[in-house]
Scaffold this active site. Structure first.
Site, PDB file in Angstrom:
ATOM      1  N   THR A  36      75.107 -28.574  65.045  1.00  0.00           N
ATOM      2  CA  THR A  36      73.733 -28.454  64.537  1.00  0.00           C
ATOM      3  C   THR A  36      72.798 -28.813  65.696  1.00  0.00           C
ATOM      4  OG1 THR A  36      73.515 -30.773  63.911  1.00  0.00           O
ATOM      5  CG2 THR A  36      74.507 -29.285  62.264  1.00  0.00           C
ATOM      6  N   ASP A 126      74.616 -49.211  57.080  1.00  0.00           N
ATOM      7  CA  ASP A 126      74.036 -50.370  56.376  1.00  0.00           C
ATOM      8  C   ASP A 126      72.910 -49.954  55.436  1.00  0.00           C
ATOM      9  OD1 ASP A 126      72.063 -49.771  58.284  1.00  0.00           O
ATOM     10  OD2 ASP A 126      71.886 -51.822  59.049  1.00  0.00           O
ATOM     11  N   SER A 151      69.937 -42.138  52.903  1.00  0.00           N
ATOM     12  CA  SER A 151      70.833 -43.261  52.574  1.00  0.00           C
ATOM     13  C   SER A 151      71.519 -43.036  51.231  1.00  0.00           C
ATOM     14  CB  SER A 151      70.084 -44.592  52.613  1.00  0.00           C
ATOM     15  OG  SER A 151      68.939 -44.563  51.806  1.00  0.00           O
ATOM     16  N   LYS A 154      74.453 -40.867  51.898  1.00  0.00           N
ATOM     17  CA  LYS A 154      75.527 -41.641  52.545  1.00  0.00           C
ATOM     18  C   LYS A 154      76.202 -42.561  51.521  1.00  0.00           C
ATOM     19  CE  LYS A 154      76.599 -41.828  56.336  1.00  0.00           C
ATOM     20  NZ  LYS A 154      77.573 -41.040  57.145  1.00  0.00           N
ATOM     21  N   LYS A 189      65.175 -40.427  67.221  1.00  0.00           N
ATOM     22  CA  LYS A 189      65.370 -41.795  66.741  1.00  0.00           C
ATOM     23  C   LYS A 189      64.505 -42.743  67.574  1.00  0.00           C
ATOM     24  CE  LYS A 189      68.546 -40.247  63.916  1.00  0.00           C
ATOM     25  NZ  LYS A 189      69.866 -39.883  64.293  1.00  0.00           N
ATOM     26  N   VAL A 206      54.101 -45.690  66.103  1.00  0.00           N
ATOM     27  CA  VAL A 206      54.756 -46.778  65.364  1.00  0.00           C
ATOM     28  C   VAL A 206      54.358 -46.664  63.895  1.00  0.00           C
ATOM     29  CG1 VAL A 206      54.841 -49.287  65.080  1.00  0.00           C
ATOM     30  CG2 VAL A 206      54.809 -48.284  67.383  1.00  0.00           C
ATOM     31  N   ARG A 273      56.312 -44.246  57.190  1.00  0.00           N
ATOM     32  CA  ARG A 273      57.379 -43.432  56.584  1.00  0.00           C
ATOM     33  C   ARG A 273      57.341 -43.675  55.076  1.00  0.00           C
ATOM     34  NH1 ARG A 273      63.354 -44.688  58.847  1.00  0.00           N
ATOM     35  NH2 ARG A 273      62.816 -43.119  60.402  1.00  0.00           N
TER      36      ARG A 273
HETATM   37  P1  NAD Z   1      73.964 -37.386  65.023  1.00  0.00           P
HETATM   38  O1  NAD Z   1      72.941 -36.730  64.165  1.00  0.00           O
HETATM   39  O2  NAD Z   1      73.638 -37.709  66.438  1.00  0.00           O
HETATM   40  O3  NAD Z   1      75.283 -36.470  65.063  1.00  0.00           O
HETATM   41  C1  NAD Z   1      75.796 -35.838  63.922  1.00  0.00           C
HETATM   42  C2  NAD Z   1      76.838 -34.797  64.357  1.00  0.00           C
HETATM   43  O4  NAD Z   1      77.393 -34.199  63.173  1.00  0.00           O
HETATM   44  C3  NAD Z   1      76.265 -33.666  65.217  1.00  0.00           C
HETATM   45  O5  NAD Z   1      77.108 -33.418  66.310  1.00  0.00           O
HETATM   46  C4  NAD Z   1      76.246 -32.469  64.265  1.00  0.00           C
HETATM   47  O6  NAD Z   1      76.420 -31.221  64.933  1.00  0.00           O
HETATM   48  C5  NAD Z   1      77.439 -32.794  63.364  1.00  0.00           C
HETATM   49  N1  NAD Z   1      77.333 -32.153  62.038  1.00  0.00           N
HETATM   50  C6  NAD Z   1      76.255 -32.169  61.214  1.00  0.00           C
HETATM   51  N2  NAD Z   1      76.525 -31.465  60.101  1.00  0.00           N
HETATM   52  C7  NAD Z   1      77.802 -31.014  60.209  1.00  0.00           C
HETATM   53  C8  NAD Z   1      78.661 -30.246  59.384  1.00  0.00           C
HETATM   54  N3  NAD Z   1      78.232 -29.779  58.184  1.00  0.00           N
HETATM   55  N4  NAD Z   1      79.920 -29.995  59.802  1.00  0.00           N
HETATM   56  C9  NAD Z   1      80.349 -30.445  61.009  1.00  0.00           C
HETATM   57  N5  NAD Z   1      79.578 -31.158  61.846  1.00  0.00           N
HETATM   58  C10 NAD Z   1      78.315 -31.445  61.454  1.00  0.00           C
HETATM   59  O7  NAD Z   1      74.425 -38.676  64.229  1.00  0.00           O
HETATM   60  P2  NAD Z   1      74.875 -40.119  64.765  1.00  0.00           P
HETATM   61  O8  NAD Z   1      73.683 -40.962  64.947  1.00  0.00           O
HETATM   62  O9  NAD Z   1      75.835 -39.942  65.880  1.00  0.00           O
HETATM   63  O10 NAD Z   1      75.653 -40.676  63.489  1.00  0.00           O
HETATM   64  C11 NAD Z   1      77.030 -40.390  63.301  1.00  0.00           C
HETATM   65  C12 NAD Z   1      77.486 -41.006  61.982  1.00  0.00           C
HETATM   66  O11 NAD Z   1      77.277 -42.418  62.007  1.00  0.00           O
HETATM   67  C13 NAD Z   1      76.726 -40.482  60.770  1.00  0.00           C
HETATM   68  O12 NAD Z   1      77.643 -40.340  59.709  1.00  0.00           O
HETATM   69  C14 NAD Z   1      75.712 -41.582  60.472  1.00  0.00           C
HETATM   70  O13 NAD Z   1      75.386 -41.611  59.103  1.00  0.00           O
HETATM   71  C15 NAD Z   1      76.498 -42.815  60.884  1.00  0.00           C
HETATM   72  N6  NAD Z   1      75.694 -43.972  61.333  1.00  0.00           N
HETATM   73  C16 NAD Z   1      74.758 -43.807  62.310  1.00  0.00           C
HETATM   74  C17 NAD Z   1      74.045 -44.918  62.766  1.00  0.00           C
HETATM   75  C18 NAD Z   1      73.004 -44.779  63.856  1.00  0.00           C
HETATM   76  O14 NAD Z   1      72.321 -45.750  64.147  1.00  0.00           O
HETATM   77  N7  NAD Z   1      72.867 -43.645  64.506  1.00  0.00           N
HETATM   78  C19 NAD Z   1      74.276 -46.176  62.208  1.00  0.00           C
HETATM   79  C20 NAD Z   1      75.240 -46.300  61.195  1.00  0.00           C
HETATM   80  C21 NAD Z   1      75.954 -45.182  60.775  1.00  0.00           C
HETATM   81  O1  TDX Z   2      58.591 -42.389  65.337  1.00  0.00           O
HETATM   82  C1  TDX Z   2      59.113 -43.386  64.798  1.00  0.00           C
HETATM   83  N1  TDX Z   2      58.364 -44.494  64.581  1.00  0.00           N
HETATM   84  C2  TDX Z   2      58.835 -45.621  63.976  1.00  0.00           C
HETATM   85  O2  TDX Z   2      58.105 -46.607  63.792  1.00  0.00           O
HETATM   86  C3  TDX Z   2      60.502 -43.417  64.380  1.00  0.00           C
HETATM   87  C4  TDX Z   2      61.391 -42.237  64.607  1.00  0.00           C
HETATM   88  C5  TDX Z   2      60.964 -44.561  63.785  1.00  0.00           C
HETATM   89  N2  TDX Z   2      60.167 -45.630  63.562  1.00  0.00           N
HETATM   90  C6  TDX Z   2      60.723 -46.814  62.863  1.00  0.00           C
HETATM   91  C7  TDX Z   2      61.375 -46.504  61.529  1.00  0.00           C
HETATM   92  C8  TDX Z   2      62.453 -47.559  61.431  1.00  0.00           C
HETATM   93  O3  TDX Z   2      61.910 -48.740  60.872  1.00  0.00           O
HETATM   94  O4  TDX Z   2      61.768 -47.346  63.677  1.00  0.00           O
HETATM   95  C9  TDX Z   2      62.854 -47.817  62.880  1.00  0.00           C
HETATM   96  C10 TDX Z   2      64.124 -47.096  63.300  1.00  0.00           C
HETATM   97  O5  TDX Z   2      63.971 -45.739  62.914  1.00  0.00           O
HETATM   98  P1  TDX Z   2      65.134 -44.660  63.195  1.00  0.00           P
HETATM   99  O6  TDX Z   2      65.473 -44.671  64.635  1.00  0.00           O
HETATM  100  O7  TDX Z   2      64.689 -43.381  62.568  1.00  0.00           O
HETATM  101  O8  TDX Z   2      66.367 -45.317  62.433  1.00  0.00           O
HETATM  102  P2  TDX Z   2      66.591 -45.766  60.896  1.00  0.00           P
HETATM  103  O9  TDX Z   2      65.678 -45.070  59.984  1.00  0.00           O
HETATM  104  O10 TDX Z   2      66.581 -47.269  60.879  1.00  0.00           O
HETATM  105  O11 TDX Z   2      68.083 -45.198  60.654  1.00  0.00           O
HETATM  106  C11 TDX Z   2      69.096 -45.337  61.690  1.00  0.00           C
HETATM  107  O12 TDX Z   2      69.967 -46.414  61.421  1.00  0.00           O
HETATM  108  C12 TDX Z   2      70.903 -46.259  60.400  1.00  0.00           C
HETATM  109  C13 TDX Z   2      69.883 -44.043  61.886  1.00  0.00           C
HETATM  110  O13 TDX Z   2      68.986 -42.968  62.086  1.00  0.00           O
HETATM  111  C14 TDX Z   2      70.775 -43.773  60.698  1.00  0.00           C
HETATM  112  O14 TDX Z   2      71.579 -42.611  60.944  1.00  0.00           O
HETATM  113  C15 TDX Z   2      71.678 -44.960  60.493  1.00  0.00           C
HETATM  114  O15 TDX Z   2      72.461 -44.788  59.340  1.00  0.00           O
END
Ligand code: NAD
Ligand code: TDX
Length: 338
Positions: A36, A126, A151, A154, A189, A206, A273
């Protein structure tokens, strides 16, 4: 050991695939990803000629292809990371989150059950616990109370996974981790978005007053925790993973500006948000006492290294931000920043 990593081309998945090739060199890693907007094969330059890293382009909702991959590569275990992962996108359009995160996970579970895999590791989050007040921590027995479409999707996948253990005896482990940071994170992010905007001298958006709190974990620590849970977790076990690094968003944004030498006048408080969770904080005692895992990165040092990575890898984020990202950025931020 042959392991199928779903979502292996995303942020955590690509770090995990490289972690496995380095630290479990005898394992074959089959990286199954739909590519994606968030998936990127450029993350694997160093694995180009590695016979133990196999990439398969596919959707987790495609049962036929999933079955074929499990059979043809003699898969022992699945580490399931594929997901739609961005909360703001789930507010703009929840459907893809239900399709991939809920229905897609169920397809994988069915495939795992019929193939009698040894283990299915569900990478949850979380955020399934909802939002905390100023004190307290999420433990594995905290009731699930998700708030966003992301969430909630998930939490559904997390509970369906546990139901497959309870009902069908499938060997599953569920992990619930806090916010990750590190290289190769898509610049939608918080941390990479703020670095990129600061480098362009653009406003840093922010949400609200910036006092929302997240617990930050370096992606390498998440990878080591996932492999620990895969190898040592109890069947049907749930494990919280966290970094003991709670920070307010505004603290992080100011730290980033300091690291790239840009003024705090770039900070712009924008419309919040919808349904914004106030605070996440993880109690990861069970990972430590039961499985012997602890994080190794110190937040301030690892944040500085992460910011440096984005400064040094401008072509990577410039490429991933072309095309689809521009449309998303306009929808999400143009009204907020005008
Ligand atoms: P990301 O969005 O960077 O990557 C997601 C990947 O999944 C991409 O490579 C995308 O191509 C693939 N994908 C999406 N839909 C798909 C489908 N239908 N079939 C096959 N592949 C598909 O996400 P991330 O931040 O690396 O998160 C990975 C996992 O960890 C997720 O399940 C997320 O919920 C979990 N997670 C993320 C965080 C965080 O802070 N990023 C924290 C806790 C848990
Ligand atoms: O432009 C922004 N401004 C801002 O204030 C963005 C993108 C985020 N934020 C704030 C929202 C949240 O309080 O920052 C914090 C972090 O935001 P994100 O990076 O979007 O993360 P969050 O919503 O906390 O979720 C992340 O952590 C848990 C990951 O995206 C998820 O995939 C994971 O499960």
């Amino acid at each position: 050991m042959n392991v199928m990593v779903t979502g292996g081309c995303g942020f955590i998945g690509s770090n995990l695939v490289k972690w496995l090739r380095k630290n479990r060199p005898s394992w074959k890693v089959v990286n199954y990803d739909k590519l994606t907007y968030a998936g990127n094969l450029e993350n694997f330059k160093e694995l180009e000629n590695d016979p133990n890293h196999v990439f398969v382009k596919g959707d987790i909702g495609n049962r036929e292809l999933v079955d074929h991959v499990i059979r043809s590569h003699k898969i022992d275990a699945i580490m399931h990371l594929a997901a739609e992962s961005h909360v703001d996108r789930s507010i703009l359009g929840p459907e893809a989150f239900i399709v991939t995160n809920v229905l897609g996970t169920n397809v994988l579970l069915e495939a795992a059950r019929h193939a009698k895999l040894n283990r299915f590791l569900m990478v949850s989050t979380d955020e399934v616990y909802g939002s905390l007040g100023p004190t307290g921590f999420f433990t594995e027995t905290t009731p699930l109370d998700p708030s966003s479409p992301y969430s909630s999707s998930k939490a559904s996948a997390d509970l369906i996974t546990l139901a497959y253990e309870h009902t069908f005896g499938l060997d599953v482990v569920v992990t619930r981790c806090s916010n990750n940071y590190g290289p190769f994170q898509f610049p939608e992010k918080l941390i990479p978005l703020m670095v990129v905007n600061a480098l362009h001298d653009r406003p840093l958006p922010v949400y609200g007053d910036g006092t929302n709190v997240r617990d930050w974990l370096h992606v390498d620590d998440h990878c080591s925790a996932l492999v620990t849970a895969l190898e040592k977790g109890k069947k049907g076990g749930v494990y919280n993973i966290g970094g003991n690094s709670e920070r307010q968003n505004i603290q992080i944004v100011k730290a980033i500006l300091g690291l790239v030498g840009k003024p705090e006048s770039l900070i712009k408080h924008v419309t919040d948000r919808l349904g914004h969770d106030k605070r996440y904080a993880i109690d990861a005692t069970k990972m430590k006492t039961e499985l012997g895992w602890a994080p190794s990165h110190v937040f301030e040092k690892a944040l500085a290294e992460t910011v440096k990575w984005y400064v040094d890898n401008r072509p990577w984020w410039e490429r991933v931000m072309s095309g689809e990202y521009k449309k998303y950025f306009d929808t999400q931020y143009s009204a907020r920043l005008s």
